[in-house]
Write an enzyme that holds these catalytic residues in place. Structure first.
Site, PDB file in Angstrom:
ATOM      1  N   CYS A  48       0.832  -1.214   0.000  1.00 31.49           N
ATOM      2  CA  CYS A  48       0.000   0.000   0.000  1.00 31.49           C
ATOM      3  C   CYS A  48       0.860   1.255   0.000  1.00 31.49           C
ATOM      4  CB  CYS A  48      -0.919  -0.020   1.215  1.00 31.49           C
ATOM      5  SG  CYS A  48      -2.052   1.382   1.262  1.00 31.49           S
ATOM      6  N   CYS A  52       0.308   4.769   7.061  1.00 33.05           N
ATOM      7  CA  CYS A  52      -0.358   4.573   8.355  1.00 33.05           C
ATOM      8  C   CYS A  52       0.607   3.829   9.298  1.00 33.05           C
ATOM      9  CB  CYS A  52      -1.651   3.783   8.173  1.00 33.05           C
ATOM     10  SG  CYS A  52      -2.686   4.468   6.850  1.00 33.05           S
ATOM     11  N   CYS A  55       0.303   0.048  10.313  1.00 35.67           N
ATOM     12  CA  CYS A  55      -0.151  -0.965   9.350  1.00 35.67           C
ATOM     13  C   CYS A  55       0.984  -1.766   8.717  1.00 35.67           C
ATOM     14  CB  CYS A  55      -0.970  -0.300   8.254  1.00 35.67           C
ATOM     15  SG  CYS A  55      -1.733  -1.516   7.155  1.00 35.67           S
ATOM     16  N   CYS A  92     -16.444  -9.477   5.420  1.00 34.45           N
ATOM     17  CA  CYS A  92     -15.814  -8.181   5.130  1.00 34.45           C
ATOM     18  C   CYS A  92     -14.560  -8.389   4.288  1.00 34.45           C
ATOM     19  CB  CYS A  92     -15.463  -7.471   6.432  1.00 34.45           C
ATOM     20  SG  CYS A  92     -14.596  -5.905   6.157  1.00 34.45           S
ATOM     21  N   CYS A 125     -19.620  -6.442   3.630  1.00 32.88           N
ATOM     22  CA  CYS A 125     -18.881  -5.231   3.953  1.00 32.88           C
ATOM     23  C   CYS A 125     -17.611  -5.209   3.109  1.00 32.88           C
ATOM     24  CB  CYS A 125     -18.541  -5.255   5.437  1.00 32.88           C
ATOM     25  SG  CYS A 125     -17.587  -3.848   5.990  1.00 32.88           S
ATOM     26  N   CYS A 185     -19.569   1.526   8.546  1.00 32.93           N
ATOM     27  CA  CYS A 185     -18.846   0.884   9.639  1.00 32.93           C
ATOM     28  C   CYS A 185     -17.629   1.757   9.896  1.00 32.93           C
ATOM     29  CB  CYS A 185     -18.437  -0.534   9.214  1.00 32.93           C
ATOM     30  SG  CYS A 185     -17.307  -1.321  10.376  1.00 32.93           S
ATOM     31  N   ARG A 257     -17.926  -3.522  17.661  1.00 35.07           N
ATOM     32  CA  ARG A 257     -17.118  -4.700  17.314  1.00 35.07           C
ATOM     33  C   ARG A 257     -15.798  -4.689  18.065  1.00 35.07           C
ATOM     34  NH1 ARG A 257     -19.853  -6.757  12.945  1.00 35.07           N
ATOM     35  NH2 ARG A 257     -21.220  -5.184  12.021  1.00 35.07           N
TER      36      ARG A 257
HETATM   37  N1  SAM Z   1      -6.842   0.444   3.164  1.00 37.93           N
HETATM   38  C1  SAM Z   1      -8.112   0.659   3.721  1.00 37.93           C
HETATM   39  C2  SAM Z   1      -8.141   1.743   4.756  1.00 37.93           C
HETATM   40  O1  SAM Z   1      -7.108   2.090   5.278  1.00 37.93           O
HETATM   41  O2  SAM Z   1      -9.241   2.232   5.056  1.00 37.93           O
HETATM   42  C3  SAM Z   1      -8.746  -0.599   4.296  1.00 37.93           C
HETATM   43  C4  SAM Z   1      -7.925  -1.595   5.073  1.00 37.93           C
HETATM   44  S1  SAM Z   1      -7.252  -1.024   6.630  1.00 37.93           S
HETATM   45  C5  SAM Z   1      -6.168  -2.360   7.001  1.00 37.93           C
HETATM   46  C6  SAM Z   1      -8.623  -1.143   7.739  1.00 37.93           C
HETATM   47  C7  SAM Z   1      -8.428  -0.780   9.188  1.00 37.93           C
HETATM   48  O3  SAM Z   1      -7.710  -1.823   9.855  1.00 37.93           O
HETATM   49  C8  SAM Z   1      -7.639   0.446   9.537  1.00 37.93           C
HETATM   50  O4  SAM Z   1      -8.369   1.626   9.401  1.00 37.93           O
HETATM   51  C9  SAM Z   1      -7.297   0.189  11.000  1.00 37.93           C
HETATM   52  O5  SAM Z   1      -8.331   0.669  11.836  1.00 37.93           O
HETATM   53  C10 SAM Z   1      -7.248  -1.324  11.081  1.00 37.93           C
HETATM   54  N2  SAM Z   1      -5.863  -1.795  11.306  1.00 37.93           N
HETATM   55  C11 SAM Z   1      -4.897  -1.935  10.396  1.00 37.93           C
HETATM   56  N3  SAM Z   1      -3.756  -2.373  10.943  1.00 37.93           N
HETATM   57  C12 SAM Z   1      -4.006  -2.514  12.266  1.00 37.93           C
HETATM   58  C13 SAM Z   1      -3.198  -2.929  13.379  1.00 37.93           C
HETATM   59  N4  SAM Z   1      -1.918  -3.245  13.239  1.00 37.93           N
HETATM   60  N5  SAM Z   1      -3.783  -2.963  14.590  1.00 37.93           N
HETATM   61  C14 SAM Z   1      -5.081  -2.621  14.743  1.00 37.93           C
HETATM   62  N6  SAM Z   1      -5.870  -2.225  13.732  1.00 37.93           N
HETATM   63  C15 SAM Z   1      -5.355  -2.152  12.511  1.00 37.93           C
HETATM   64  C1  DTB Z   2     -11.401  -2.925  11.256  1.00 38.72           C
HETATM   65  O1  DTB Z   2     -11.706  -1.936  11.923  1.00 38.72           O
HETATM   66  N1  DTB Z   2     -10.540  -3.855  11.682  1.00 38.72           N
HETATM   67  C2  DTB Z   2     -10.343  -4.860  10.643  1.00 38.72           C
HETATM   68  C3  DTB Z   2     -11.394  -4.447   9.576  1.00 38.72           C
HETATM   69  N2  DTB Z   2     -11.875  -3.197  10.068  1.00 38.72           N
HETATM   70  C4  DTB Z   2     -11.003  -4.380   8.172  1.00 38.72           C
HETATM   71  C5  DTB Z   2      -8.943  -4.954  10.198  1.00 38.72           C
HETATM   72  C6  DTB Z   2      -7.979  -5.277  11.332  1.00 38.72           C
HETATM   73  C7  DTB Z   2      -6.623  -5.421  10.786  1.00 38.72           C
HETATM   74  C8  DTB Z   2      -5.636  -5.900  11.801  1.00 38.72           C
HETATM   75  C9  DTB Z   2      -4.244  -5.948  11.321  1.00 38.72           C
HETATM   76  C10 DTB Z   2      -3.942  -6.916  10.236  1.00 38.72           C
HETATM   77  O2  DTB Z   2      -4.581  -7.980  10.105  1.00 38.72           O
HETATM   78  O3  DTB Z   2      -2.997  -6.640   9.499  1.00 38.72           O
HETATM   79 FE1  SF4 Z   3      -2.890   1.232   3.360  1.00 46.96          FE
HETATM   80 FE2  SF4 Z   3      -2.825   0.027   5.722  1.00 46.96          FE
HETATM   81 FE3  SF4 Z   3      -3.226   2.648   5.599  1.00 46.96          FE
HETATM   82 FE4  SF4 Z   3      -5.172   0.978   4.759  1.00 46.96          FE
HETATM   83  S1  SF4 Z   3      -4.405   1.174   6.841  1.00 46.96           S
HETATM   84  S2  SF4 Z   3      -4.425   2.841   3.722  1.00 46.96           S
HETATM   85  S3  SF4 Z   3      -3.905  -0.695   3.926  1.00 46.96           S
HETATM   86  S4  SF4 Z   3      -1.361   1.546   4.944  1.00 46.96           S
END
Ligand code: SAM
Ligand code: DTB
Ligand code: SF4
Length: 339
Positions: A48, A52, A55, A92, A125, A185, A257
């Protein structure tokens, strides 16, 4: 609810807060002992462009997550079928994208996946990053019931965590989702290094959304190796329970959730979160890239707490050739009553 009101609720004596949250939960959720199981599938993992800080899928950090291609439509449908067979009523699909644009091949592929999955009768979702009105309408028409787009933290703290897009960008996508008629959501993460006030400011934004979000994921940071937040300490369980109780009181109709990070919570800690108003979990051994408690352990926990998985009102059979097939066993309730 404004910040001051949320703060007053959050700091009530712990047991008073819990009791009040439970009362509201029981008043708004007649099926008070039901837990919705939601299965996540990463349809496009890693690589990506965004930064963030939490992530593992950002291309900017060496996290060991490899960039993969968008999954095949048939594989996605097969995963959704398995999720339904295993008791999930929400599916989802997540993609590690900054956003999507109508008319692109990848977006059309996602629309195809949604059309397939929406035939299974579960809530559908997707979380694909930023979008505008056109994409939102197309997703809704294809059968998406809810779009996940988290604000993640307070507007003030957001720039400490992400610099490649802004909090306002998140709000713009949220507006497009809500204008399209899809349910929203929207929640956040705790444990990023934010203060309790930041968490409450995040809640204040969530409660100001019109309509209120249908679903609010509360994620505990999973400190992913290689990300800037890899060394963050886990969240205090009582702080988490307070936040969930405050969310239940501020957004009584929302499904709250208990999302990422349950692997670091004890069964007793999770039980308190459920008592405080959390009524959904992600179910299955994997989230997007990170671990989730084993399905068996979750079922055992539900059983120990006398909670039952939320069930589909209708469970239509689905065959590749015929699409939805209603049999005497799975016929929709209204139709069955007419007979
Ligand atoms: N790329 C899209 C976005 O950022 O909206 C969708 C996927 S993103 C992985 C969805 C959500 O997963 C993020 O907004 C965050 O709240 C959650 N998330 C991602 N990495 C995480 C982590 N290491 N721990 C907890 N929540 C995480
Ligand atoms: C949300 O709030 N949590 C989920 C879902 N929406 C998409 C994602 C959690 C991701 C946790 C970190 C990972 O699996 O990399
Ligand atoms: Fe990309 Fe992860 Fe940020 Fe979603 S949360 S925009 S997958 S870097």
């Amino acid at each position: 609810m404004n910040f001051d009101e949320l703060e007053a609720i959050y700091h009530r004596p712990f047991f008073d807060l819990l009791q009040q949250a439970r009362q509201v939960h029981e008043a708004y959720w007649p099926e008070k002992d039901e837990m919705q199981l939601c299965t996540l599938l990463s349809i496009k993992t890693g690589g990506c462009s965004e930064d963030c800080g939490y992530c593992a899928q950002s291309a900017r950090y060496s996290t060991g997550v490899k960039a993969e291609r968008l999954m095949e439509r048939a594989e996605v449908l097969a995963a959704a079928r398995r999720a339904r067979e295993n008791g999930s009523t929400r599916f989802c699909m997540g993609a590690a994208w900054r956003g999507v644009r109508a008319g692109t091949e990848k977006f059309n592929q996602v629309l195809g996946m949604v059309r397939d999955v929406s035939q299974l009768g579960m809530e559908v979702c997707v979380t694909l990053g930023q979008l505008s009105d056109t994409e939102a309408l197309q997703l809704r028409e294809a059968g998406v019931t809810a779009y996940n787009h988290n604000i993640d933290t307070s507007p003030e703290f957001y720039p400490e965590i992400v610099t490649t897009h802004t909090f306002q960008d998140r709000l713009n996508t949220i507006r497009a989702v809500q204008d399209s008629g899809m349910a929203l959501c929207c929640g956040g993460i705790v444990g990023l290094g934010e203060t309790v006030e930041d968490r409450l400011r995040m809640l204040a934004v969530l409660t100001s959304l019109d309509p209120a979000p249908e679903s609010v994921p509360i994620n505990c940071l999973m400190a992913m190796p290689g990300t800037p937040l890899e060394d963050q300490a886990p969240v205090d369980i009582f702080d988490l329970v307070r936040l969930i109780a405050t969310t239940r009181l501020a957004l009584p109709r929302a499904r709250v959730r208990l999302s990422a990070g349950r692997t670091r919570l004890s069964p007793e800690g999770q039980a308190m979160c459920f008592f405080a108003g959390a009524n959904s979990v992600f179910y299955g051994d994997k989230l997007l890239t990170a671990a989730n408690p084993a399905a068996r352990a979750d079922l055992a926990l539900l059983q120990a707490l006398d909670l039952r998985p939320h069930a589909l009102p209708v469970a239509p059979a689905f065959t590749e050739e015929k699409g939805l097939v209603f049999t005497p066993e799975n016929i929709p309730l209204e139709t069955a009553e007419i007979r």
